[in-house]
Design a protein around this motif. Structure first.
Motif, PDB file in Angstrom:
ATOM      1  N   ASP A 125      21.322 -66.571 -37.868  1.00  0.00           N
ATOM      2  CA  ASP A 125      21.241 -68.022 -37.706  1.00  0.00           C
ATOM      3  C   ASP A 125      20.934 -68.734 -39.019  1.00  0.00           C
ATOM      4  N   ASN A 126      20.257 -68.039 -39.899  1.00  0.00           N
ATOM      5  CA  ASN A 126      19.887 -68.623 -41.192  1.00  0.00           C
ATOM      6  C   ASN A 126      19.967 -67.531 -42.255  1.00  0.00           C
ATOM      7  N   ARG A 182      19.864 -67.444 -45.264  1.00  0.00           N
ATOM      8  CA  ARG A 182      18.983 -67.529 -46.433  1.00  0.00           C
ATOM      9  C   ARG A 182      17.722 -66.691 -46.234  1.00  0.00           C
TER      10      ARG A 182
END
Length: 1019
Positions: free
Chosen positions: A188-189, A191
């Motif tokens: 989902d992210n 990073r």
């Protein structure tokens, strides 16, 4: 004599050769990664520790190797870009640093699902455990580089690219001894990533797992900054860490490791800010340095798997674990769960690859590709000969070079001998069913392969094998891969190596020590291994041991021995005294790992020593040769690749100047005793060649690879005798003996998902060399001793170098039927015939090769099946019967072809007569029908030619009898001979019937003299 125009390298002359894989595939081999396409169970990729990459698009029915020609062949990680299934990222170099692994060459990428590859650098990372790819951008990837196994380097840690690998940034680096053991990216992210950083080091005599700078790190900004996240974890030394995110609830992260003082499975519910212990059973992470790998169901954060010696599953977030996959091979290395169907799981282990359709409750073993990892290789002198060897974590096995089954070499034709990690398998000459084998730590067995009777014959059965303790206080020390050697002068004499050499002359019932300690006996290299957290004494680090034993085949009592700590020893008197030669070998590295010694078959004083020094972080090749019992030595490996190490060297038993060297990446040959080397992989994968043998009688080259099983280069006499072809436009090599094998044919239906390897071509090989591509068809006439022509073979596209025509031992087949081309056979030698080619009888034949007006000849000896004592008179009777049937079939085909031409002409005439209503044609119509009915009723089945619905006609009866006689190594029966006579009578009867109909045709010709005449035979 036609003069040669252009010279060429010797390896270039071999490009028309082809290596023949023979398996085994039964046990698989170590699979380091396995990856599927979400929602598509038909497509997945299998990556071998040393076996390249294999792809299936039909759910495992068949596989295609897709990584064959790359510099690296050891695979650490494969990742399919989530946003583009055609983009594959591959990290080479196995990421589990055991004692026997290969190494990598950095990162590769494919943008066409494996059809082509581009090398993207990072080659000094040596081994890569994991690659994560941005879920939305296939050009953004992070590489988890473990780094060097045997030494320090700076090319380790986490590397990132944002441009598809055009450039790299090192985004996480601790020190030159700490690499990345695992990395996880949040879907989902992306990073947010977690990295396990692991301090480790392997030496030949020990391994240290963890502690020091081992820790877990997290980034929130794609790797620009990292923080150590250890809150809640024990303060003691940590072993190798493995990390996985619960993608269905990314707040949850799991950690698999081991801490000094306890602690195995940990869980965080706040993205790594805090950790809690959920399980403390070390059995779920049996050997942390080798495993420490956890997977979470992408759809259920409570279900996770620990990939270890056993495959364990938890359904309650790691609190409780159960062992699954008990029916498959242990030592699990890889696991993939389909995010669109969590019940579909792919698994890889030391035993190949498996899959589950029910979330891990039950498992299917596939294993239909060669991934087997050989350590040692041996052959016997039976006909056909067998291949023996030991396999990584899969025991010792024996399999045939030729199964004598028409289906080929199947899994069932390989037979397991003994257990453990398998190493040496040495059959007793003359009693080949008795095989000496061993497992790790030098535990020897005598196996009776007829009954599976395995007897342990250890000379000192106290704390043996993977002992679990240090060996500094052991009376005897045995290497992980301890040697066994049968004397070439006495099959009842066998040697095994510990730190001394043991000799038995009663098949291991009793042993005599015939040497002092041949090693340095350095006690500092015999201590417990594993590090500060746990000890791991499997024998993989047992040191100061003998690695190899070789007795001269030329002179009894000349015994060579090499050790793992730098000694090369020789005895000239059967072990009474020994001389350490290491100081005489200029260029021998310190602590040399003397992995192989080859004692020459040509000269008692000549031996070849191989040093595999990669365990000291030295990847250079080392081969040394002596010609005077070790007084002087010459290094003969300077022409080999300088960045790859040698595993084995063997001297050809026929040509003393010809040497073969197996390296970590491929095989090389030297035709001048090591002055120059040329790679002869041809179509052999760029795999680790751990051992090789030359079958002296058959002149086959056999290699045992550590990742793709056994390969055979059939009939290497041209390689042995290339010098005789030099300066000639064409040269015919002597032809080896042929055997009229009776092949087994009956076997159950195999379906399409099975493993089968190729037998050698039936018959014998006619090898010749050309200095240039052939400008015309090359013909080979086969004649018997009386000069009668047997058959003519053709090679229509012979190329520069060595070429091969296979003679199947057959006479010319029956003349092909023009009107039924679907049943005709055209083989690769250009022969077109109907069905069976009668085989010759045992005897001497001559091959006459013709090219550009020149004829070159070679004799061919053909022998009968060695298993069947059939008198030559019976072979001759069988041949006479088959030739008679062949001739009957040819005559029948000629008659059918003739009838067809007549029918065609009659039909044409009917058309013309129908166009002229004034001419009566009823006789023509009647005759045309009669001839057509004659063909259909008497000569051959009419369309649709269905055997169960239509009785056989003359043609089918002849072919049926030919098959019945040809399919057996027996003389024909009396009824069969009588049937041949009656078939001849039937053919004559049908010819007479056709003659009668020809008379009526002549009458029609006369009555229609103004029209085109029907052409008959003799007209």
């Amino acid at each position: 004599m036609i003069a040669q125009n252009n010279a060429q390298s010797k390896s270039e002359m071999l490009q028309n050769y082809s290596w023949r894989a023979i398996g085994p595939a039964n046990m698989g081999g170590r699979v380091t990664d396995i990856d599927g396409i979400p929602g598509d169970p038909s497509t997945f990729y299998v990556s071998g520790a040393d076996g390249g990459i294999h792809k299936t698009v039909d759910g495992g029915v068949s596989f295609e190797p897709i990584f064959e020609k790359q510099r690296a062949y050891s695979i650490g990680a494969l990742t399919i870009a989530p946003s583009d299934k055609n983009v594959l990222w591959v990290g080479t170099g196995e990421g589990d640093p055991r004692n026997s692994v290969g190494y990598g060459w950095g990162v590769y990428r494919s943008v066409d699902a494996g059809k082509s590859w581009k090398h993207l650098g990072l080659k000094k990372t040596e081994r890569i455990k994991r690659i994560v790819v941005d879920p939305k951008n296939p050009d953004v990837a992070c590489v988890c580089a473990l780094g060097k196994e045997w030494g320090p380097n700076k090319e380790r840690g986490v590397f990132k690219t944002t441009n598809g690998g055009k450039s790299w940034d090192k985004i996480l680096f601790i020190d030159e001894n700490t690499g990345c053991s695992d990395i996880a990216m949040e879907n989902d992210n992306p990073r947010i990533m977690y990295a396990g950083m692991w301090t480790f080091r392997r030496k030949p005599w020990r391994f240290d797992d963890g502690g020091k700078n081992t820790a877990i790190y997290k980034t929130m900004d794609g790797g620009s900054t990292w923080e150590k996240i250890m809150k809640g974890l024990p303060k003691t030394d940590m072993a190798r860490p493995g990390i996985h995110i619960a993608q269905s609830d990314p707040n949850i992260v799991y950690l698999m490791t081991e801490f000094d003082g306890g602690g195995t499975a940990f869980k965080s519910e706040d993205k790594g800010e805090n950790w809690e212990l959920v399980n403390d059973d070390p059995n779920i992470n049996f050997r942390p340095f080798y495993y420490s790998d956890v997977r979470v169901d992408p759809n259920n954060s409570n279900i996770l798997f620990s990939i270890s010696g056993r495959l364990s599953r938890s359904k309650d977030s790691g609190q409780n674990w159960e062992q699954v996959a008990k029916t498959v091979h242990g030592d699990h290395q890889a696991l993939w769960i389909d995010p669109e169907n969590s019940n579909y799981i792919l698994n890889g282990s030391d035993g190949g690859f498996q899959r589950s359709f029910d979330g891990g409750d039950t498992w299917e073993i596939i294993n239909n590709i060669e991934l087997s990892q050989f350590y040692q290789l041996q052959i016997d002198n039976l006909e056909p000969y067998n291949v023996y060897g030991g396999l990584q974590d899969n025991g010792t096995w024996v399999g045939p070079s030729n199964s004598l089954y028409g289906a080929g070499i199947l899994k069932r034709h390989w037979k397991g001998l003994a257990y453990g990690d398998g190493y040496f398998a040495e059959p007793i000459p003359g009693n080949e069913h008795l095989v000496y084998t061993n497992l790790q730590g030098g535990v020897p067995f005598l196996v009776d392969s007829r009954y599976g009777n395995v007897q342990t014959i250890h000379p000192y059965p106290k704390i043996v094998g993977s002992a679990g303790d240090a060996i500094e206080k052991h009376k005897y020390r045995f290497n992980w891969d301890s040697p066994i050697h049968i004397s070439p002068h006495d099959p009842e004499t066998v040697y095994i190596g510990g730190n001394v050499i043991f000799k038995s002359q009663d098949r291991g019932n009793s042993w005599k020590v015939i040497s002092p300690d041949l090693t340095t006996n350095d006690k500092s290299k015999q201590r417990t291994s594993g590090g500060t957290i746990y000890q791991d004494n499997t024998a993989a680090e047992f040191h100061c041991t003998v690695l190899y034993i070789a007795e001269s085949p030329v002179k009894e009592g000349v015994i060579w021995a090499g050790t793992d700590d730098g000694n090369v020893q020789v005895s000239l008197n059967g072990g009474e005294t020994w001389t350490n030669l290491k100081d005489r070998i200029k260029g021998l590295p310190e602590f040399a790992w003397v992995s192989k010694i080859h004692a020459s078959e040509h000269d008692a004083g000549t031996a070849f020593v191989v040093v595999d020094q990669h365990r000291m972080d030295d990847f250079k090749p080392y081969i040394f040769m002596t010609k005077n019992f070790g007084k002087n030595w010459e290094k003969i490996s300077s022409d080999l690749p300088s960045d790859d190490y040698v595993k084995v060297v063997r001297q050809d038993p026929h040509n003393p100047n010809l040497l073969f060297a197996g390296m970590e990446h491929g095989i090389f040959a030297s035709w001048n005793m090591g002055k120059n080397w040329e790679k002869i992989n041809i179509d052999l994968p760029n795999v680790s060649v751990r051992d090789l043998r030359i079958q002296e009688r058959d002149r086959d080259l056999i290699v045992g690879t550590h990742g793709r099983g056994v390969y055979i280069l059939d009939d290497i006499r041209p390689i042995e005798e290339l010098e005789y072809a030099e300066g000639k436009a064409i040269h015919l090599f002597p032809v080896r003996d042929a055997i009229i094998w009776n092949m087994y044919w009956r076997i159950e239906n195999l379906g399409d998902r099975h493993y089968v390897a190729k037998n050698p071509d039936y018959g014998t090989n006619i090898n010749f060399s050309l200095s240039q591509d052939a400008s015309e068809t090359i013909e080979v006439e086969i004649k018997d001793e009386s000069g009668q022509l047997i058959t003519t073979l053709e090679h229509k596209e012979a190329k520069k170098g060595v070429n091969r025509i296979v003679w199947d031992l057959g006479y010319n087949g029956a003349k092909a039927l023009k009107s039924n081309s679907n049943e005709n056979i055209e083989n690769k030698e250009g022969l077109r015939y109907d069905g069976i080619r009668p085989k010759v009888t045992p005897g001497i034949y001559t091959a006459n090769l013709k090219y550009k007006g020149e004829t070159i000849s070679s004799k061919i000896k053909v022998r009968g099946d060695l298993r069947i004592n059939l008198p030559i008179e019976d072979y001759q009777e069988k041949l006479r019967a088959l030739l008679a049937l062949r001739d009957l079939l040819s005559e029948t085909h000629e008659l059918i072809d003739y009838v067809d031409t007549v029918i065609e002409q009659l039909n044409d005439l009917k058309v013309k007569l129908n166009s002229n209503s004034s001419i009566e044609n009823s006789d023509l119509v009647s005759l045309s029908k009669k001839i057509a009915d004659f063909k259909d009723e008497e000569l051959m089945r009419p369309p649709p030619s269905m055997s169960y619905r239509q009785r056989p006609r003359l043609r089918e009866e002849i072919r049926s009898l030919m098959r019945a006689i040809d399919n057996t190594t027996n003389s024909p029966t009396v009824p069969q001979l009588e049937r041949i006579e009656s078939l001849g009578e039937e053919l004559n009867k049908h010819k007479s019937m056709m003659n009668d109909m020809e008379s009526r045709i002549n009458e029609i010709n006369k009555s229609n003299a103004s029209l085109p005449q029907i052409i008959l035979k003799g007209n």
